[in-house]
Design a protein around this motif. Structure first.
Motif, PDB file in Angstrom:
ATOM      1  N   GLU A  17      39.096  48.814  32.536  1.00  0.00           N
ATOM      2  CA  GLU A  17      40.454  48.291  32.662  1.00  0.00           C
ATOM      3  C   GLU A  17      41.515  49.279  32.205  1.00  0.00           C
ATOM      4  N   ASP A  70      41.228  39.743  53.872  1.00  0.00           N
ATOM      5  CA  ASP A  70      41.513  41.092  53.377  1.00  0.00           C
ATOM      6  C   ASP A  70      41.952  41.995  54.520  1.00  0.00           C
ATOM      7  N   THR A  92      40.841  47.163  40.966  1.00  0.00           N
ATOM      8  CA  THR A  92      41.797  46.061  40.899  1.00  0.00           C
ATOM      9  C   THR A  92      42.064  45.560  42.304  1.00  0.00           C
ATOM     10  N   PRO A  93      41.915  44.274  42.566  1.00  0.00           N
ATOM     11  CA  PRO A  93      42.203  43.750  43.902  1.00  0.00           C
ATOM     12  C   PRO A  93      43.609  44.139  44.365  1.00  0.00           C
ATOM     13  N   ALA A 103      38.393  39.999  46.158  1.00  0.00           N
ATOM     14  CA  ALA A 103      37.302  39.612  45.264  1.00  0.00           C
ATOM     15  C   ALA A 103      36.626  40.808  44.596  1.00  0.00           C
ATOM     16  N   THR A 155      36.598  42.599  41.845  1.00  0.00           N
ATOM     17  CA  THR A 155      37.051  42.629  40.457  1.00  0.00           C
ATOM     18  C   THR A 155      36.016  43.310  39.575  1.00  0.00           C
ATOM     19  N   ILE A 156      36.463  43.836  38.465  1.00  0.00           N
ATOM     20  CA  ILE A 156      35.546  44.449  37.500  1.00  0.00           C
ATOM     21  C   ILE A 156      34.536  43.411  37.022  1.00  0.00           C
ATOM     22  N   ASP A 157      34.985  42.199  36.756  1.00  0.00           N
ATOM     23  CA  ASP A 157      34.070  41.157  36.284  1.00  0.00           C
ATOM     24  C   ASP A 157      32.966  40.893  37.300  1.00  0.00           C
ATOM     25  N   HIS A 158      33.321  40.846  38.585  1.00  0.00           N
ATOM     26  CA  HIS A 158      32.299  40.579  39.594  1.00  0.00           C
ATOM     27  C   HIS A 158      31.268  41.700  39.628  1.00  0.00           C
ATOM     28  N   TYR A 159      31.722  42.943  39.609  1.00  0.00           N
ATOM     29  CA  TYR A 159      30.791  44.061  39.703  1.00  0.00           C
ATOM     30  C   TYR A 159      29.912  44.147  38.464  1.00  0.00           C
TER      31      TYR A 159
END
Length: 601
Positions: free
Chosen positions: A456, A258, A463-464, A93, A95-99
Motif C-alpha cells: 500500500e 471494466d 489499486t483498482p 476487483a 485489490t491487494i487484499d484479493h491477491y
C-alpha cells in the motif's frame, strides 16, 4: 573533444526523401504503413494499419489484449505534441487484499491476474477517429488479410512457442490449439493463421456500417470493442481458474464493466529543453520522465562526457541512468508525482554531484523538495532465478535478458508523412505467452499489472482504476516549435536507456539516424526490474562487445559489473525525421535480429 566518429559501415542506408517514411520492428508492418502513405493516407492512417498488422505478425511481442503509448504531432498544430494514452487500468476487483487472499506476495508475471484492462485497440481506434482520414475497413484490410490467409512465422515466434509448449499442452489448451495446430510447433517460415482475430476485426467494421460519416463508423467500432462481444468473451473465459506463473491456478478478476469503463484519450506530454531541442515524453504513470531526468543530469557535463562510445562517456551515462531509475522505482506511478521537482535544475544539480569517477553499487533515490527521504523502497532482489523455468511459466516481458541474450521484445512503429504529421508509438503486452488464448477472439490478455506492488505504501501499488507504471515510452523531439525526430525502442527497462544513446549521438554527436541505431549500445541493470520476478544487479552494466576492449576494461576498472552481450544484441531502435524548412524526411531501422525495416521515399 568531439564524439567518436560513426563507423563508416552501416547495416543499411539512412533512407532519405520528401514524400513519407515508415519504420517498425517488422518489415510487413513497415510495408503496410508505407502502402497507406502511397495511397493518400496520412501518417496516422498508416500507423494504425501497421499496428494492427503487428498484432498478427509479432504475436510474441504484442496483441489486441495489450497496451500501448504513443506521441504525435499534427501538421495543423505542430507546436503541441500529444500523448496517445493506451494504458488500461487495474480492474475494479484487482485489490491487494484479493491477491494476498490468493496466496500471492507479488502480481504474477503470466495469467489473467496480471492483466490490466486492454488499452491498445481503443487507443489506435481513437487516433483513427480523431486524426485519421481512412475508413476503418481499409485500415484493417492488411491485418485481416494476413490473419485470414497466413503469414510466414518468425523464428523468434517459434522459439517462444517451444519454450512454453509444456505450459500450453498441460495447462493452456486453447493456446496449444492456436499456436500448436495438430499438436505440432510450427517451423520457421510455415504459414500461421489467426482466423478468429480476422473475424473479430470484421465484426468491429460491421458495427459501424449503419453510422453516418467516417469518424462515426470508427466510434461505433470502439463502442463494440468496449461494450460488445469482446468484453463479454474475455470476462466469461477468465472466470475459470487457469495456471499462473507462480505455479497456482487462479481465476481472473476483469469484467465486462471494466472494459466499458476505459476510454483511451490524448494527454499533454511532459517536456524539457535539451541543447536547443524540446523532448516530449509520457508522464510519470510510465517511465518516460526517466529519459528527461537523465538528460537534465547530463546537461551539466561537458559534451565529451556524453559520448557513449568512450569510457568516461559510458561511465557517466550509466551513473546518471542509475540515479534516474532509482527515482523511477521510488516515486513514479499513477499518482501525484512531483515532476516539477524531479525535473528541476536544482534537483538535477544535486543528483549530478553524486556521480564520481567510480561506479556506485548503491540504490540511491533522491529526497523530495522538502528534503524528506523516500517512504517507499522497492524490494531489491538479487538475480538467481532459473530462467528456463521462468520462461516455461510464460513470465514477464519477452525482452532482452540481463546477460544480453535476446528472446524477443515489444514492438515499435514510427511514421512521418509529406504534410508533416508524425508519430512514434510502442505497442506491447498481450503476447502469446501472457495467458491462455480466448478461443473465439484469437488472442489473450496482457500482463502489465506485474508492474504494480502488493504494498500500500508504493506509489505504484495495485489499486483498482489506477494505471500500472508502464515501460512503454516513445519519444518526440521538436525544434523551434516543429517536430523533427520521432523515435523509440522495445526493450522493457532498456527502452529509455537505448533511446538516450540515439539522442546523444544524433543531437550532439551529429550522427545520421542509421549511424546512431547501428552504433554499439549499453544499459544498466542496476534497477528494480519492472517484470516479474523484479530482480536487480548492483552496479550491473550490459554492453555490446563492439564498444571495444579499452572502453569495457575501463568500465570494469571503475567498478561496473559488466556483462558482454555480443556484437549485435542490444538496442531495438528506429526513428523518422523531418526538416520543416525543406520537407526532407529520413528514416532508420534496427538491424539486430534481422526483422526491423524502414521504407519511404
Amino acid at each position: 573533444m568531439p564524439f567518436v566518429p560513426p563507423a563508416a559501415f552501416t547495416t543499411r542506408p539512412t533512407l532519405e526523401g520528401h514524400f513519407g517514411m515508415a519504420t517498425s520492428t517488422h518489415w510487413l508492418a513497415t510495408a503496410a504503413s508505407q502502402a497507406v502513405l502511397e495511397r493518400g493516407g496520412n501518417a496516422f492512417d498508416a500507423a494504425v494499419a501497421g499496428a494492427f498488422l503487428l498484432h498478427v505478425v509479432e504475436p510474441h511481442l504484442n496483441g489486441p489484449g495489450g497496451d500501448m503509448t504513443g506521441v504525435f504531432a499534427t501538421a495543423e498544430d505542430p507546436a503541441n505534441p500529444q500523448i496517445m494514452m493506451g494504458q488500461g487500468p487495474a480492474p475494479a476487483a484487482a485489490t491487494i487484499d484479493h491477491y494476498r487472499g490468493e496466496g500471492l506476495d507479488m502480481v504474477p508475471g503470466a495469467g489473467a491476474l496480471a492483466a490490466a484492462v486492454p488499452g491498445a485497440v481503443d487507443a489506435w481506434l481513437n487516433l483513427l477517429e480523431h486524426h485519421g482520414t481512412w475508413e476503418l475497413a481499409d485500415v484493417l484490410d492488411f491485418a485481416i488479410d494476413y490473419a485470414e490467409n497466413g503469414h510466414p512465422v518468425l523464428g523468434r515466434v517459434v522459439g517462444t512457442i517451444e519454450r512454453v509448449q509444456e505450459l500450453f499442452t498441460e495447462h493452456w489448451p486453447t493456446s496449444a490449439a492456436q499456436w500448436m495446430p495438430e499438436g505440432q510447433i510450427p517451423k520457421t517460415g510455415d504459414l500461421v493463421f489467426n482466423r478468429p482475430y480476422a473475424e473479430v476485426l470484421r465484426r468491429l467494421i460491421s458495427a459501424g456500417e449503419e453510422a453516418e460519416g467516417r469518424a462515426a463508423r470508427v466510434a461505433a467500432a470502439r463502442q463494440e470493442w468496449k461494450s460488445g462481444f469482446v468484453a463479454e468473451a474475455v470476462a466469461e473465459f477468465i472466470s475459470t481458474p487457469h495456471r499462473h506463473s507462480t505455479g497456482g491456478d487462479h481465476a481472473g478478476v476483469m469484467t465486462a464493466e471494466d472494459f466499458a469503463g476505459f476510454d483511451a484519450h490524448f494527454e499533454d506530454p511532459v517536456t524539457i529543453d535539451f541543447h536547443g531541442y524540446s523532448i516530449a515524453k509520457i508522464g510519470a504513470w510510465g517511465q518516460g520522465p526517466v529519459l528527461l531526468q537523465t538528460l537534465r543530469i547530463l546537461d551539466g557535463f561537458d559534451d565529451e562526457r556524453l559520448d557513449p562510445s568512450t569510457e568516461i562517456g559510458a561511465h557517466t551515462i550509466l551513473e546518471a541512468l542509475k540515479l534516474a531509475m532509482a527515482d523511477r522505482d521510488t516515486y513514479y506511478g499513477d499518482a501525484d508525482v512531483d515532476l516539477d521537482w524531479l525535473l528541476s535544475d536544482d534537483y538535477a544539480a544535486s543528483r549530478r554531484e553524486l556521480i564520481t569517477e567510480e561506479a556506485s553499487l548503491e540504490f540511491r533515490p533522491g529526497a523530495d523538495r522538502t528534503g524528506a527521504v523516500p517512504t517507499f523502497t522497492p524490494p531489491l532482489m538479487l538475480e538467481g532465478a532459473d530462467k528456463d523455468a521462468m520462461a516455461k511459466a510464460g513470465i514477464g516481458e519477452p525482452t532482452v535478458q540481463k546477460n544480453g541474450v535476446n528472446n524477443g521484445d515489444t514492438c515499435h512503429i514510427d511514421v512521418v508523412d509529406r504534410w508533416g504529421n508524425i508519430i512514434s508509438a510502442t505497442p506491447s503486452g498481450g503476447w502469446l505467452q501472457s495467458s491462455p488464448v480466448i478461443p473465439e477472439l484469437g488472442f489473450c490478455l496482457g500482463t502489465r499489472l506485474q508492474m504494480m506492488w502488493l504494498d500500500e505504501t508504493a506509489p505504484s501499488a495495485l489499486t483498482p482504476g489506477k494505471r500500472p507504471r508502464t515501460t512503454l515510452t516513445p519519444t518526440l523531439i521538436s525544434k523551434n516549435g516543429q517536430p523533427v525526430i520521432a523515435l523509440g525502442s522495445p526493450g522493457g527497462d532498456q527502452q529509455e536507456q537505448w533511446q538516450l544513446l540515439l539522442i546523444l549521438r544524433m543531437l550532439i554527436g551529429g550522427y545520421a539516424p542509421q549511424q546512431a541505431i547501428d552504433a554499439p549500445a549499453l544499459h544498466t541493470t542496476a534497477l528494480a526490474g519492472s517484470f516479474w520476478p523484479r530482480t536487480w544487479v548492483p552496479g550491473g552494466a550490459v554492453v555490446e562487445d563492439r564498444l571495444g576492449e579499452d572502453v569495457i576494461n575501463g568500465l570494469i576498472a571503475r567498478g561496473h559489473v559488466v556483462t558482454k552481450a555480443g556484437d549485435w544484441e542490444l538496442g531495438r531502435l528506429s526513428c523518422v525525421t523531418r526538416d520543416p524548412a525543406t520537407g526532407r524526411v529520413t528514416a532508420g531501422a534496427n538491424p539486430r535480429g534481422a526483422q526491423g525495416y524502414a521504407a519511404g521515399r
